[in-house]
Design a protein around this motif. Sequence first.
Motif: not given
Length: 760
Positions: A244-247, A252-254
């Motif tokens: 979930q965190a990786a997704a 999210r834009p860097s």
Amino acid sequence: MGDGPNIKGSQSEPVMKGWLFKWTNYLKGYQRRWFVLQNGLLSYYRNQAEMAHTCRGSISLHGALIHTVDACSFVITNGGTQTFHIKAASEVERQSWVTALELAKAKAIRSMESEEEEEEVEEGSGSPEEWSNVVRELQAKLEDLRTCSELIAKHGGALQRALGELEINVDAESAQGKSKAVQERATLFRIASNAMMNSCTDYLNMALNHGHKWTRLLQHEREQRQRLQEMVETLAQQHSKLEQAAAANAQRPSNVVSASEDDEDENEFYDAVADGSNSAPIGSVVGTTSDGRFTLNIPTGPPHRRNSSDSSSETDETQESQQVVVVTGTSHAQKIEKEPAEVANESIESVGGASGSNTKRVRRTCVPDKPNYPLNLWSIVKNCIGKDLTKIPIPVNFNEPLSMLQRLTEDFEYSEILDVASRCDDPSEQLAYVAAFTISSYSTTSSRIGKPFNPLLGETYECDRMDDLGWKVLNEQVSHHPPMVAQHCVGRGWTCWQEFTMTSKFRGKYLQIVPLGIAYVEFQNGNKYSWRKVTTTVHNIIVGKLWVDQHGDMEIIGRGTTSGLKCHLKFIPYSYFSKESQRRVKGVVMDNSGKVNWIINGTWDDKVEICKVTGVSGSETNPIYETNSPIVAWSRKLPNPDSQKYYNFTLLACQMNEPEEGVAPTDSRLRPDQRLMENQMWDEANSEKVRLEEKQRAVRRQREAEAEQAAQTGQPFKQYEPIWFKQVKDEDTGGVIHKYTGKYWECKNKQDWSMCPDIF
């Protein structure tokens, strides 16, 4: 004293009890307390009435050190977490208590080992071969029962027929003959009945015996299965969170920083150790930007204390902290290098150099490659969950061919940092370099996952590198319960010594090691500092790739002339969701007024930079510290690219176990199981390891028997004492510490090893 000590012989009653004086604090001094020695625990109360409801404190004698201070005083410590300073009314009473405590300690150790041996026997009783043997025995007993049942039926029928004939017959002579036949039938019936009862008893006893054993074995397997199931569920939950965190991070834009990142401490996920505190920890990173700015939480309250005299648990004192912003210089980092001419001109004789020769010894650069021996990890691990690391019989397959004494010597791999620190005139700058040195000692743990050999009692290790590295060190295993190492190192312009002990727990998923000892460094100008090491955690013991993390708070405290000077370091735990680089260490150096003079920033596996504070702006509650350009106080020397073949050893580690002539017969280089493992003979090393451990247990049992005999006859018994170290009172902490006697190198020059025991 009023009431003298009472000695009891019953197991359920106290072994000894009576009034003693216990040190409380500097205001109240020694206070009269009622002490009770029972079941391997020494407990104390304010009075006898409190025994029913309130215990003021207790210390386990298993693994405790008992040290006599003077005629009436003695100290009991378990390696750093607990220390009791006790005074008796007379020397006779003190000796009575010390003798009783030593016997209780020996009994506690024997009891724990017997329980572990019983567990091992029970755990090993579940083999299919043994089950088959037991089933066959039960079947044989059951056949005996069937035979007895047939005999009872046969003789019972004959007895009934004889009784019927006796009732029908009215003739006296024939009745007398029939009566004899009835008696014979009754005797046979009685014999068959007794045989039946005996067979039933044997069957029942055997069934109960093995049934009880199998019940406990089944319960043990259920618990192990439950633990494994919980671990698998935890891994699955963490895997789901990671996905979930990786997704979320991928979407999210860097270049956008969300507001929720300010609450990073609440959202951090720790693989094995969770931080339950809601406040930011000491020296923790609150935020970092790419322009050289970062934020620190500087503690403003009293210093953190790891040990307590009356409690076995660590004191979790909440410290007040102040959040500050640090702005580092924009120029490139400067790397401090040793001045070769200045170091070469240092007088080696001033620190006791071993040789005046200019010829340097050619040392080896690698060790034999690690062989590939297959091992069933779970068969060993499943029976070790929840146990102390020192109590687990681990084969050499999990080891590296170095002793813990040699592993501690690797702390001085970057001793040149202390050489630079010894030339610093500013105590704050000197402390900053000491902080860099303490961080550098963890550099090899990033890739070293092998367990060092547990030293035997009396085992030593010397390393004389005065000719090339400028230091020489001596280590000795001074205690076995608890395991404790005393170390003394002399360098160019500095001296280090430490007493290393630890507590460790294996939880199946990770192994946690908490050091309890204290380390010191003193420079030639009289400046002295002390510190305690942080917690080490080895992750993924069962599933996944092993990796090591260092985390916790370290406080380096100035002693003597530098009293009031201190350095706070925070080893930030690994987090999957942290924006910071991993293995980060940050901290500050503060003077006795709380003013920040230096900033420490870096990672414990790469390099450490120190920055001098040049100015302070902002408000008093939210200061911004401006620093000059960072100075590289330490940079890691990477090991050989082929080091993975030989345990990821650095160059110094490869030379630790190199054979050397003239060392003490107790030196780790001469340990046979360790040498066999280095020479790729692992099966022979495992057998030799078992032999050495059994030999050590036999010596300890003999010493305990002699102590019991001396106690029964009323004769004094001399406890084991280290060879090259002695117990003295630490002038800085007030506790008991092992200090070097200064005789080893003199005995080496004479080759006089007559006082060394035969441990190998």
